[in-house]
Scaffold this motif. Structure first.
Motif, short mmCIF file in Angstrom:
data_model
loop_
_atom_site.label_atom_id
_atom_site.label_comp_id
_atom_site.label_asym_id
_atom_site.label_seq_id
_atom_site.Cartn_x
_atom_site.Cartn_y
_atom_site.Cartn_z
N ILE A 130 0.01 -2.26 10.20
CA ILE A 130 1.08 -2.10 9.10
C ILE A 130 2.45 -2.50 9.74
N ALA A 131 2.67 -1.86 10.84
CA ALA A 131 4.04 -2.12 11.58
C ALA A 131 4.32 -3.41 11.67
N SER A 132 3.19 -4.52 12.15
CA SER A 132 3.54 -5.83 12.35
C SER A 132 3.68 -6.25 11.03
N PHE A 133 2.89 -6.06 9.89
CA PHE A 133 3.29 -6.54 8.60
C PHE A 133 4.78 -6.37 8.08
N CYS A 134 4.99 -5.10 8.26
CA CYS A 134 6.39 -4.69 7.70
C CYS A 134 7.26 -5.46 8.52
N SER A 135 7.39 -5.77 9.91
CA SER A 135 8.42 -6.13 10.46
C SER A 135 8.24 -7.82 10.12
N ARG A 136 7.10 -8.48 10.16
CA ARG A 136 6.91 -9.81 10.15
C ARG A 136 7.37 -10.34 8.50
N ASN A 137 6.87 -9.76 7.50
CA ASN A 137 6.99 -10.19 6.41
C ASN A 137 8.52 -9.60 5.57
N TYR A 138 8.98 -8.53 6.03
CA TYR A 138 10.21 -8.05 5.32
C TYR A 138 10.94 -7.52 6.18
N GLY A 139 10.99 -7.79 7.57
CA GLY A 139 12.10 -7.41 8.61
C GLY A 139 12.53 -6.06 8.54
N VAL A 140 11.52 -5.16 8.30
CA VAL A 140 11.71 -3.58 8.21
C VAL A 140 11.98 -3.18 9.68
N THR A 141 13.53 -2.40 9.46
CA THR A 141 14.03 -1.81 10.79
C THR A 141 14.01 -0.13 10.29
N PHE A 142 13.87 0.23 9.25
CA PHE A 142 14.03 1.59 8.96
C PHE A 142 12.61 2.37 9.47
N PRO A 143 12.77 3.62 9.98
CA PRO A 143 11.42 4.26 10.41
C PRO A 143 10.16 4.29 9.54
N MET A 144 9.48 4.01 10.23
CA MET A 144 7.77 3.98 9.53
C MET A 144 7.04 4.90 10.35
N PHE A 145 6.11 5.62 9.43
CA PHE A 145 5.47 6.62 10.11
C PHE A 145 4.02 6.35 10.00
N SER A 146 2.96 7.28 10.59
CA SER A 146 1.73 6.81 10.64
C SER A 146 0.98 7.27 9.25
N LYS A 147 0.05 6.36 8.71
CA LYS A 147 -0.65 6.62 7.73
C LYS A 147 -0.92 8.04 7.21
N VAL A 148 -0.66 8.40 5.91
CA VAL A 148 -0.82 9.65 5.71
C VAL A 148 -1.63 9.85 4.24
N ASP A 149 -2.25 10.82 3.86
CA ASP A 149 -2.52 11.12 2.56
C ASP A 149 -1.51 11.82 2.01
N VAL A 150 -1.21 11.37 0.59
CA VAL A 150 0.22 12.17 -0.14
C VAL A 150 -0.32 12.74 -1.37
N LYS A 151 -1.73 13.06 -1.45
CA LYS A 151 -2.33 13.99 -2.88
C LYS A 151 -3.57 14.31 -2.37
N GLY A 152 -3.69 15.39 -2.97
CA GLY A 152 -5.19 16.04 -2.69
C GLY A 152 -5.14 16.86 -1.63
#
Length: 159
Positions: A77-99
């Motif tokens: 995910i980190a590689s994808f975000c950097s490579r495709n969108y130049g993401v520099t804002f903080p990214m965090f580990s994958k989480v569940d957001v519901k349930g």
């Protein structure tokens, strides 16, 4: 209670206390790499580039709960975000957001700002706006483009 009461893991696995962001306006987003809204990464990065130097942070939390649209590892995910969108804002580990296994941060966010008809997050790229004191002040649907949040963010930065 505020968002500063929560610990999260960075996308590289390091423990992070959200208290580190105290005094900043935050936009917390559940993200996905294979979603129709994935191009919003570009809009988020543009927003971050425009406003990020003014005590503003975007915090991205990948989630695979909606259509299995973020199946990769945190490293992928980190590689994808950097490579495709130049993401520099903080990214965090994958989480569940519901349930039942939702991360406590997202349980708190959804309790503080309920969605239409339900507290639950219904899809990827739901956005939560947090003021400088850690209070959740607004919630935006995935359809809301990041650029359309700029005025809301700037208003909080002026307070």
């Amino acid at each position: 209670m505020s968002v500063y009461d929560f610990n999260v893991k960075s996308i590289s696995g390091e423990e992070k206390n959200l208290k580190d962001y105290e005094g900043k306006v935050l936009l917390i987003v559940n993200t996905a790499s294979e979603c129709g809204f994935t191009p919003q990464y570009k809009g988020l990065q543009d927003l971050y580039d425009e406003v990020g130097n003014k005590k503003f942070e975007i915090l991205g939390f990948p989630c695979n709960q909606f259509g299995g649209q973020d199946p990769g590892s945190n490293e992928d995910i980190a590689s994808f975000c950097s490579r495709n969108y130049g993401v520099t804002f903080p990214m965090f580990s994958k989480v569940d957001v519901k349930g039942e296994n939702a991360h406590p941060l997202f349980k708190y966010l959804t309790h503080e700002q309920k969605g239409l008809l339900t507290e639950d997050i219904k899809w990827n790229f739901t956005k939560f706006l947090v003021d400088k004191s850690g209070k959740v002040v607004d919630r935006f649907s995935p359809q809301k483009e990041p650029a359309k949040l700029k005025k809301d963010i700037e208003k909080l930065l002026e307070e």
